[in-house]
Design a protein around this motif. Structure first.
Motif, PDB file in Angstrom:
ATOM      1  N   LYS A   1      66.276  33.708  64.847  1.00 46.72           N
ATOM      2  CA  LYS A   1      67.132  34.421  65.787  1.00 46.72           C
ATOM      3  C   LYS A   1      68.432  34.916  65.169  1.00 46.72           C
TER       4      LYS A   1
ATOM      5  N   ILE B   1      67.781  37.707  62.748  1.00 42.46           N
ATOM      6  CA  ILE B   1      67.370  38.977  63.325  1.00 42.46           C
ATOM      7  C   ILE B   1      68.566  39.924  63.398  1.00 42.46           C
ATOM      8  N   ASP B   2      69.686  39.436  63.927  1.00 43.66           N
ATOM      9  CA  ASP B   2      70.876  40.283  64.030  1.00 43.66           C
ATOM     10  C   ASP B   2      71.437  40.635  62.655  1.00 43.66           C
TER      11      ASP B   2
ATOM     12  N   ARG C   1      69.414  47.714  68.695  1.00 42.42           N
ATOM     13  CA  ARG C   1      69.527  46.271  68.440  1.00 42.42           C
ATOM     14  C   ARG C   1      68.784  45.438  69.496  1.00 42.42           C
TER      15      ARG C   1
ATOM     16  N   ARG D   1      65.705  43.039  68.641  1.00 42.66           N
ATOM     17  CA  ARG D   1      65.751  41.597  68.878  1.00 42.66           C
ATOM     18  C   ARG D   1      64.544  41.155  69.708  1.00 42.66           C
TER      19      ARG D   1
ATOM     20  N   GLU E   1      61.745  38.596  68.446  1.00 40.85           N
ATOM     21  CA  GLU E   1      61.671  37.314  69.145  1.00 40.85           C
ATOM     22  C   GLU E   1      60.234  37.063  69.590  1.00 40.85           C
TER      23      GLU E   1
END
Length: 163
Positions: free
Chosen positions: A23, A26-27, A79, A83, A87
């Protein structure tokens, strides 16, 4: 607990936690790919990002990923969609990890945490494969990264995921 067993547990925990650490990554990966800081990445950047997250989609698959999560804006993903997309991939990876663990437990007859030569041979026989001693030894040596003559769950996962 013996130090070898502690090391195995630490390695196992690190690999399992690797999925949970996706997680924040990912960003970070999105930010790396969004070089012009417009809040979106192209299909080519998505393809690179996917590789960093352990996937290797073709260009067509990357295009389809964008289409599935953002049909309004052709060729780009923002974004939030990025995400959501990864996810869901993270959940799939978690399910795959559980399936690998379950299969490994079935094959690890003595519950030692490693597959012995005999256990591997019995698995191959159950699958209908007929291998001679040289072929079996060659297969084990290609997969047995640490050279202990046994296949750990990590080595087993690598074998399953890359065949």
């Amino acid at each position: 607990m013996a130090s070898t067993e502690k090391r195995k547990n630490v390695t196992r925990n690190k690999k399992e936690k690797g999925i949970q650490k996706v997680k924040p990554a990912i960003d970070e990966i999105f930010d790396q790919m969004d070089q012009n800081h417009d809040g979106r990445i192209s299909v080519h950047e998505l393809k690179k990002a996917a590789r960093l997250l352990g996937l290797n989609p073709t260009l067509k698959e990357a295009e389809q990923m964008i289409e599935d999560c953002n049909p309004r804006e052709k060729g780009y993903v923002a974004r939030a969609e990025f995400r959501k997309l990864f996810e869901s991939k993270e959940k799939d990876m978690g399910m795959q990890v559980e399936q690998i663990k379950a299969a490994f437990k079935v094959f690890d007859k003595d519950n030692s945490g490693a597959l012995t030569r005999d256990e591997i041979l019995s698995v191959l026989r159950l699958a209908g494969d007929k291998v001679d001693d040289a072929e079996l030894d060659d297969m084990i040596s290609r997969v047995d990264v640490d050279g202990d003559g046994k296949i750990s769950i990590e080595e087993f996962a690598e074998l399953v995921c890359n065949t």
